[in-house]
Design an enzyme around this catalytic site. Structure first.
Site: not given
Ligand code: SF4
Length: 329
Positions: A113, A193, A196
């Site tokens: 992240k 993966k 969205k």
């Protein structure tokens, strides 16, 4: 404690896709049979990345609707919103004081992240696993349904539990991970993966036509160039989806005929489409019904808060006693 407890957190981060469904939801639904399950819509976790406050309330409600439509039964399990039970953050603070920063710096999702959002490396992002530990142990959950990418977080929770219990006396059980039966399905690109942000998803509420449009162009075994080439199902994401959605005879048929070049990829995908729609259509019907009755969904979340709060208050009483501060509560 009469029945073992399960806790799992659900991020209110928009439409759910079949990767979420296979990777986590199915497992969460199945666990309701044998455990007392507490499922938290973890809005505080969702705040560790950029978010729009105008959309948060709606996202929480949509999330509750999706999970109930898929099979979370609010009469049997607790469905609640994390921020409505303040003990989550109180316990997180206490656990912060016994968690070395070095443990958090090595968590792989923090590193990921930090790279994805270099302009927004906030304290919450680093501290995410401690809040997650608090979410779980607040309810003394012994089982946590997780995807394999969450295993390092759970291991950290176990380390924090061991440290707390050895410093202050036993309060928390060490939770165990429960992985789903099917390996994680990848996105339509067959590499990443399902996500969205990568625009590679089949959503739970996609229509049959939308699903077909996506499946028909989805990546298969990249070494199978022509219809006459034998394929390798074990290296094909469509086949992994078959394992998640199709009945055994269809899985066996596709594997056999793929290896023998007996079927083309479009034939194989059509069989998958039928099986996927068979499972998703009843969920979509329930989603539509629940969207018509938003007040009832809100009431369920209020009821969930009350039930969760009772357990949380009890646990925190024990924690405060161990820390020597209960006299002042
Ligand atoms: Fe994949 Fe099916 Fe094509 Fe084989 S036939 S490569 S399993 S899509």
């Amino acid at each position: 404690m009469s029945q073992k407890r399960v806790f799992s957190g659900i991020q209110p981060s928009g439409r759910l896709h079949v990767g979420n469904y296979v990777g986590a939801m199915r497992n969460m639904i199945a666990l309701q049979k044998d455990y007392f399950c507490i499922y938290g819509i973890v809005d505080y976790h969702a705040m560790t990345v950029h978010f729009d406050p105008k959309e948060m309330e709606q996202s929480i409600l949509d999330c509750a609707i999706d999970y109930m439509a898929a099979g979370i039964d609010p009469d049997r399990s607790v469905l609640m919103v994390q921020s409505t039970v303040s003990e989550h953050t109180e316990l997180a603070w206490i656990l912060n004081t016994i968690t070395p920063i070095s443990w958090l710096l090595r968590v792989p999702t923090f590193k990921e992240k930090r790279e994805q959002n270099p302009d927004y490396v906030n304290m919450g992002l680093l501290d995410y696993p401690v809040l997650m530990a608090a979410d779980i142990v607040l309810y003394k959950a012994e089982v946590v349904p997780v995807g394999d990418d969450q295993l390092p977080h759970l291991e950290l929770t176990r380390e924090i539990v061991r440290r707390f219990n050895s410093l202050f006396g036993h309060v928390f059980p060490e939770p165990k991970a429960q992985l789903g039966e099917v390996a994680r399905i990848l996105g339509l690109d067959g590499v990443n993966k399902m996500s969205k942000s990568l625009d590679n998803c089949i959503y739970l509420d996609d229509s049959r036509e939308e699903i077909w449009k996506k499946l028909s162009t989805a990546v298969t075994d990249v070494r199978r160039k022509r219809r006459t080439d034998p394929g390798n199902p074990e290296e094909c994401n469509i086949f992994t989806m078959h394992k998640a959605f199709s009945k055994k005879e269809d899985i066996d048929y596709c594997a056999r005929e793929c290896r023998a070049a007996g079927i083309g990829c479009l034939d194989c995908k059509k069989i998958l489409l039928e099986n996927m729609c068979k499972e998703l259509e009843p969920i979509q019907k329930r989603q539509a019904q629940l969207r018509e009755d938003r007040d009832a969904v809100q009431e369920i979340l209020v009821r969930g808060r009350k039930r969760a709060k009772e357990i949380a208050v009890q646990t925190m009483g024990e924690v405060y006693t161990k820390l020597g501060i209960n006299a002042y509560h």
